[in-house]
Design a protein around this motif. Structure first.
Motif, PDB file in Angstrom:
ATOM      1  N   LYS A 145       7.880   5.264   0.419  1.00  0.00           N
ATOM      2  CA  LYS A 145       8.406   5.228   1.783  1.00  0.00           C
ATOM      3  C   LYS A 145       7.356   4.721   2.774  1.00  0.00           C
ATOM      4  N   CYS A 146       6.070   4.970   2.455  1.00  0.00           N
ATOM      5  CA  CYS A 146       4.971   4.524   3.323  1.00  0.00           C
ATOM      6  C   CYS A 146       4.389   3.185   2.882  1.00  0.00           C
ATOM      7  N   ARG A 147       5.123   2.473   2.011  1.00  0.00           N
ATOM      8  CA  ARG A 147       4.761   1.118   1.566  1.00  0.00           C
ATOM      9  C   ARG A 147       3.457   1.092   0.786  1.00  0.00           C
ATOM     10  N   LEU A 148       3.293   2.086  -0.075  1.00  0.00           N
ATOM     11  CA  LEU A 148       2.169   2.133  -1.014  1.00  0.00           C
ATOM     12  C   LEU A 148       2.753   2.042  -2.416  1.00  0.00           C
ATOM     13  N   ASN A 149       2.119   1.250  -3.301  1.00  0.00           N
ATOM     14  CA  ASN A 149       2.648   1.129  -4.655  1.00  0.00           C
ATOM     15  C   ASN A 149       1.863   1.994  -5.639  1.00  0.00           C
ATOM     16  N   LEU A 150       2.282   2.014  -6.893  1.00  0.00           N
ATOM     17  CA  LEU A 150       1.667   2.891  -7.890  1.00  0.00           C
ATOM     18  C   LEU A 150       0.207   2.552  -8.124  1.00  0.00           C
ATOM     19  N   GLU A 151      -0.147   1.274  -8.055  1.00  0.00           N
ATOM     20  CA  GLU A 151      -1.539   0.866  -8.256  1.00  0.00           C
ATOM     21  C   GLU A 151      -2.432   1.460  -7.173  1.00  0.00           C
ATOM     22  N   HIS A 152      -1.934   1.562  -5.956  1.00  0.00           N
ATOM     23  CA  HIS A 152      -2.718   2.136  -4.860  1.00  0.00           C
ATOM     24  C   HIS A 152      -3.091   3.583  -5.139  1.00  0.00           C
TER      25      HIS A 152
END
Length: 335
Positions: A145-152
């Motif tokens: 929802k906060c525009r962070l992906n799994l790699e982050h």
């Protein structure tokens, strides 16, 4: 207080003892006799110069500082808390419902923790999940929802830019599912282009999650873009409160007018002249009598120096102002 009011305060005061000895009882009044209502689901702006008490008021609503006078309540449906006496198990439950987004995205994150652990920490401390799998699921959900992906989630904070770090801070604040969030100058440290991205994210989260934001800022352009309602603070007191449109179209207080006139215009043909404020905001430890703004106000009269104005309704729309002369000045078109 209406049924849709989430936060309500009457005569709210926050003071700090600054005495240096047993008989030195001096008190610094950071917030002084504030009446305010924050509606559920709103994006409520709080503006004013540095030292006006904005941050202290926000922290009072989070029970992060001691309320020394007046009343303050949090009411969400059947759940209601008296913020002046809140402690123990009720305070722990309130922490799940009210959170803070810090100003500095670089200082707010531990450099020794991965992004996953930073976001998961509130869940673990508050005991909101029963297993690591459930925690990871909640973390991945709010991160998306906060525009962070799994790699982050596998990286450490030093690998991210300021805007990305602030999105991590936002995810950490929202992972516990709060209804009330204080965003204290949360875009002030970011580049202008990144500010717009973060502000749009906050508006999107407000709409999707039904969060009530108290947005503290000194940047009126940001407030105009984001907030539904705006309150103006000066030396610990509210001097004006109205919907964003009302406040920007027709400010009623000389201090508000001075703040607006200082906003730079991109139009080279705009000939408006800034209303210059002489001097600096007085010290909270040595406040002037009467209207707190009279030492800098270009429209001051003797009454202003002797009597402190109260916040009163300017019309039937909820616009409130604390000024002895606002009606006269509006008629003279001085504001």
């Amino acid at each position: 207080m209406s049924d849709d009011t989430l936060i309500s305060a009457r005569g709210l005061s926050v003071g700090f003892s600054i005495g240096k000895g047993l008989f030195d009882k001096r008190i610094l009044k950071a917030v002084d006799n504030v009446d305010i209502d924050i509606q559920s689901g709103s994006f409520f702006g709080l503006v004013g110069e540095s030292g006006s008490g904005k941050t202290t008021l926000g922290r009072a609503f989070l029970k992060a500082v001691t309320i020394t006078g007046g009343s303050a309540t949090y009411k969400d449906g059947e759940v209601e808390y008296d913020l002046t006496t809140l402690n123990g198990a009720k305070l722990k439950d309130f922490r799940k419902r009210a959170q803070l987004i810090f100003q500095d995205p670089y200082a707010a994150l531990s450099p020794r923790m991965t992004v996953r652990d930073i976001i998961a920490e509130p869940l673990e401390v508050m005991g909101l999940t029963s297993s690591r799998e459930e925690t990871d699921e909640r973390v991945r959900e709010i991160a998306a929802k906060c525009r962070l992906n799994l790699e982050h989630l596998r990286r450490f904070p030093h690998a991210f830019s300021g805007g990305q770090r602030q999105r991590i801070s936002i995810a950490r604040a929202l992972v516990s599912g709060p209804k009330f969030v204080v965003a204290d100058e949360s875009v002030a440290a970011l580049d202008v282009s990144i500010q717009a991205d973060v502000l749009n994210l906050l508006k999107e989260l407000q709409r999707d999650l039904g969060i009530t934001f108290l947005f503290i800022s000194h940047d009126l352009s940001v407030v105009a873009h984001t907030c539904d309602h705006v309150a103006v603070m000066y030396l610990g007191r509210l001097v004006e409160s109205a919907t964003t449109r009302q406040l920007f179209e027709a400010p009623r207080h000389p201090y508000t007018k001075a703040l607006f006139s200082a906003i730079p215009s991109l139009d080279p043909d705009d000939e408006k002249s800034a209303q210059k404020l002489e001097g600096e905001i007085p010290s909270p430890t040595n406040q002037p009598p009467g209207c707190k703004f009279h030492t800098r106000c270009p429209f001051v009269i003797d009454k202003c120096k002797a009597e402190e104005p109260v916040l009163e309704h300017a019309d039937g729309t909820g616009h409130e102002v604390a000024c002895h002369r606002w009606v006269e000045l509006m008629e003279q078109k001085a504001l």
